[in-house]
Design a protein around this motif. Sequence first.
Motif, PDB file in Angstrom:
ATOM      1  N   ARG A  83       0.861  -1.187   0.000  1.00  0.00           N
ATOM      2  CA  ARG A  83       0.000   0.000   0.000  1.00  0.00           C
ATOM      3  C   ARG A  83       0.892   1.231   0.000  1.00  0.00           C
ATOM      4  N   PHE A  84       0.686   2.114  -0.969  1.00  0.00           N
ATOM      5  CA  PHE A  84       1.476   3.335  -1.076  1.00  0.00           C
ATOM      6  C   PHE A  84       0.599   4.514  -0.672  1.00  0.00           C
ATOM      7  N   ALA A 108       4.130   2.045  -7.059  1.00  0.00           N
ATOM      8  CA  ALA A 108       3.291   3.229  -7.255  1.00  0.00           C
ATOM      9  C   ALA A 108       4.125   4.464  -6.996  1.00  0.00           C
ATOM     10  N   ASN A 109       3.625   5.603  -7.467  1.00  0.00           N
ATOM     11  CA  ASN A 109       4.251   6.887  -7.177  1.00  0.00           C
ATOM     12  C   ASN A 109       3.148   7.936  -7.079  1.00  0.00           C
ATOM     13  N   THR A 112       0.779   8.145 -10.010  1.00  0.00           N
ATOM     14  CA  THR A 112      -0.241   7.107 -10.212  1.00  0.00           C
ATOM     15  C   THR A 112      -1.369   7.169  -9.189  1.00  0.00           C
ATOM     16  N   VAL A 113      -1.113   7.668  -7.982  1.00  0.00           N
ATOM     17  CA  VAL A 113      -2.183   7.726  -6.959  1.00  0.00           C
ATOM     18  C   VAL A 113      -2.734   9.125  -6.768  1.00  0.00           C
ATOM     19  N   GLY A 117      -2.423  11.001  -2.460  1.00  0.00           N
ATOM     20  CA  GLY A 117      -3.296   9.847  -2.705  1.00  0.00           C
ATOM     21  C   GLY A 117      -2.893   8.607  -1.928  1.00  0.00           C
ATOM     22  N   ASP A 118      -3.747   7.596  -2.012  1.00  0.00           N
ATOM     23  CA  ASP A 118      -3.572   6.324  -1.308  1.00  0.00           C
ATOM     24  C   ASP A 118      -3.970   5.214  -2.274  1.00  0.00           C
ATOM     25  N   SER A 119      -3.069   4.297  -2.533  1.00  0.00           N
ATOM     26  CA  SER A 119      -3.351   3.207  -3.473  1.00  0.00           C
ATOM     27  C   SER A 119      -4.316   2.182  -2.884  1.00  0.00           C
ATOM     28  N   GLN A 122      -2.834  -3.430  -2.390  1.00  0.00           N
ATOM     29  CA  GLN A 122      -2.712  -4.000  -3.729  1.00  0.00           C
ATOM     30  C   GLN A 122      -1.965  -5.329  -3.653  1.00  0.00           C
ATOM     31  N   TYR A 124       0.554  -8.150  -5.335  1.00  0.00           N
ATOM     32  CA  TYR A 124       1.675  -8.261  -6.268  1.00  0.00           C
ATOM     33  C   TYR A 124       2.144  -9.709  -6.280  1.00  0.00           C
ATOM     34  N   SER A 150       6.501  10.153   1.786  1.00  0.00           N
ATOM     35  CA  SER A 150       5.494   9.176   1.397  1.00  0.00           C
ATOM     36  C   SER A 150       5.799   7.870   2.118  1.00  0.00           C
TER      37      SER A 150
END
Length: 192
Positions: A83-84, A108-109, A112-113, A117-119, A122, A124, A150
């Motif tokens: 989770r990013f 993620a970066n 992308t979020v 933001g918060d992914s 996820q 993998y 982050s």
Amino acid sequence: MKMIRKLSVAAVLLASAQVATAASIPNMGFETGSLAPWSGSGTVVNNPAMAHEGDWYGQLVGDQSLFQTVSLVAGQSYDFMWRFIAGDYMPFNDASFVITDAGYNLLANVATVGDYGDSGWQYYSWVPQINYNGPLVFGVSNILDSGVNSTLLLDATVPLPGAALLFGSALLGAGMLRRRKLAAKKLEMIAV
């Protein structure tokens, strides 16, 4: 009824074979409460509300990394949850990544979020093509600044038991077989 029994037995046998081939990364869930065998600058956090599975998870903030030497078997599937949480905004494109036997992989970066933001959690997964004995590295990097950090969270997966998947498939197959028989019976009635 005999068909459903046979399908159930087949599902149980296949599920037990599937469990035998499952591969794992040592202490991927951090449920021991310590980093071992991980090294690096990350931490282990006990917060069941934030964890994907269990009570503990690994956390990397700012410019931190965790790594360990792993032995991966070719053809086996290895997986984890991540989770990013972006603590930054563009153009400060903080990034999270994993380095496996296949090299660098962006998780993620900020781009992308989104800003702050918060992914969410996820999944993998990867399958090594050759046997691999070397480092597995997780990291998060501040890009262009170090004023706002982050975060990357890491945890183990919660596998759906193979028996449940196979039992569902068996029920679906039994239902389709029944529909075929009913359709054939209707055709017979129409032909008469």
